[in-house]
Scaffold this motif. Sequence first.
Motif, mmCIF file in Angstrom:
data_model
loop_
_atom_site.group_PDB
_atom_site.id
_atom_site.type_symbol
_atom_site.label_atom_id
_atom_site.label_comp_id
_atom_site.label_asym_id
_atom_site.label_seq_id
_atom_site.Cartn_x
_atom_site.Cartn_y
_atom_site.Cartn_z
ATOM 1 N N GLY A 226 -13.326 6.505 -23.714
ATOM 2 C CA GLY A 226 -12.443 6.722 -22.570
ATOM 3 C C GLY A 226 -12.638 7.510 -21.637
ATOM 4 N N LEU A 227 -13.350 8.721 -21.840
ATOM 5 C CA LEU A 227 -13.825 9.418 -20.833
ATOM 6 C C LEU A 227 -14.979 8.753 -19.784
ATOM 7 C CD1 LEU A 227 -14.261 13.171 -22.677
ATOM 8 C CD2 LEU A 227 -12.460 12.311 -20.801
ATOM 9 N N VAL A 228 -15.808 8.099 -20.459
ATOM 10 C CA VAL A 228 -16.717 7.217 -19.673
ATOM 11 C C VAL A 228 -16.226 6.196 -18.918
ATOM 12 C CG1 VAL A 228 -18.844 5.656 -19.607
ATOM 13 C CG2 VAL A 228 -18.662 7.724 -21.275
ATOM 14 N N MET A 229 -15.300 5.373 -19.535
ATOM 15 C CA MET A 229 -14.457 4.285 -18.601
ATOM 16 C C MET A 229 -13.786 4.961 -17.512
ATOM 17 S SD MET A 229 -13.011 2.035 -21.603
ATOM 18 C CE MET A 229 -11.968 1.069 -20.435
ATOM 19 N N SER A 230 -13.133 6.341 -17.623
ATOM 20 C CA SER A 230 -12.295 6.828 -16.425
ATOM 21 C C SER A 230 -13.311 7.257 -15.608
ATOM 22 C CB SER A 230 -11.514 8.067 -17.219
ATOM 23 O OG SER A 230 -10.781 8.644 -15.894
ATOM 24 N N VAL A 231 -14.398 7.760 -15.797
ATOM 25 C CA VAL A 231 -15.600 8.209 -14.666
ATOM 26 C C VAL A 231 -15.778 6.988 -14.074
ATOM 27 C CG1 VAL A 231 -17.647 9.103 -14.490
ATOM 28 C CG2 VAL A 231 -16.082 10.238 -15.860
ATOM 29 N N LEU A 232 -16.282 5.865 -14.729
ATOM 30 C CA LEU A 232 -16.779 4.584 -14.160
ATOM 31 C C LEU A 232 -15.803 4.098 -13.311
ATOM 32 C CD1 LEU A 232 -18.776 3.073 -17.051
ATOM 33 C CD2 LEU A 232 -19.631 4.236 -14.981
ATOM 34 N N PHE A 233 -14.510 3.982 -13.722
ATOM 35 C CA PHE A 233 -13.558 3.345 -12.730
ATOM 36 C C PHE A 233 -13.230 4.125 -11.672
ATOM 37 C CE2 PHE A 233 -12.131 0.735 -16.747
ATOM 38 C CZ PHE A 233 -12.371 -0.473 -16.171
ATOM 39 N N ASN A 234 -13.399 5.414 -11.554
ATOM 40 C CA ASN A 234 -13.031 6.388 -10.561
ATOM 41 C C ASN A 234 -14.237 6.369 -9.408
ATOM 42 O OD1 ASN A 234 -10.036 7.168 -10.797
ATOM 43 N ND2 ASN A 234 -10.699 7.414 -12.725
ATOM 44 N N LEU A 235 -15.248 5.914 -10.022
ATOM 45 C CA LEU A 235 -16.321 6.286 -9.133
ATOM 46 C C LEU A 235 -16.275 5.631 -7.609
ATOM 47 C CD1 LEU A 235 -19.632 5.751 -11.222
ATOM 48 C CD2 LEU A 235 -19.004 7.835 -9.899
#
Length: 252
Positions: A226-235
């Motif tokens: 979830g943390l990785v997805m959040s970072v990737l989507f907000n990049l």
Amino acid sequence: MVLHLDWAGVLSGQPAQWITSGFLTTIWVTVAGTVLATVLTVLLLALRLAGGKAGRSVVAVWVSLFRNTPLLVQLLFWYFAAWNVLPLSFRQYVNDDHTFSILPGDVWWFTPEFLSSAWALGLFTAAFLVEEIQAGLHAVPRGQVEAAQSQGFGPLALFRWVLLPQGLQNAWQPVVGQYLNLMKLSSLATGIGLGELTYQTRQIESFNAHALEAFAIGSALYLLLGLVMSVLFNLPRHWRALRRAAGVQHDR
């Protein structure tokens, strides 16, 4: 009473292989569901905006149907009911072994369980994404639309260059939340036998009774994903903010 946790019973041998396989399967079914949900959302938005009254009615029925029925029920329907009305030749072809079905990490995607799971997750999530993005579009100031129309923007150009970018910006956090929800809801696919993370942690519990350790590792992996997805989507947003800040500094 001292609680003794045996992490080796989960992080070594066969249980470790199950955990790894389940985690990778969760990643891949999340990717497949996300792609499908995104494509369906674009099509539904186009139908709602350009399909007239009939198009709006179809989208309204779609949203109402998929938002108001439990995802587990939908999974069971696609796997046990809808799958069995497909042509027998197609079902036999899917059940055969195919080299193209193996994804990195030895995850098999061309199976009834994976296809039904990705399909159900995509349809369910698209019903929510349509409403989130529509709310973002409604939040675009009317003056922006009028200014674009005064410059000669047609309906398609208006949507592509004015409404969609600003609408997505307005709704970005809820949209990301829906994608994260899709990842978490993939755990329900254990109900139709997909070997994702929850399925494998339950298998470890039955194998060596290390339930606490298995579910602790599973929870940590869900949190990590979830943390990785959040970072990737907000990049993209962070990059745009940095570029704007750099542009302001350059102008000064």
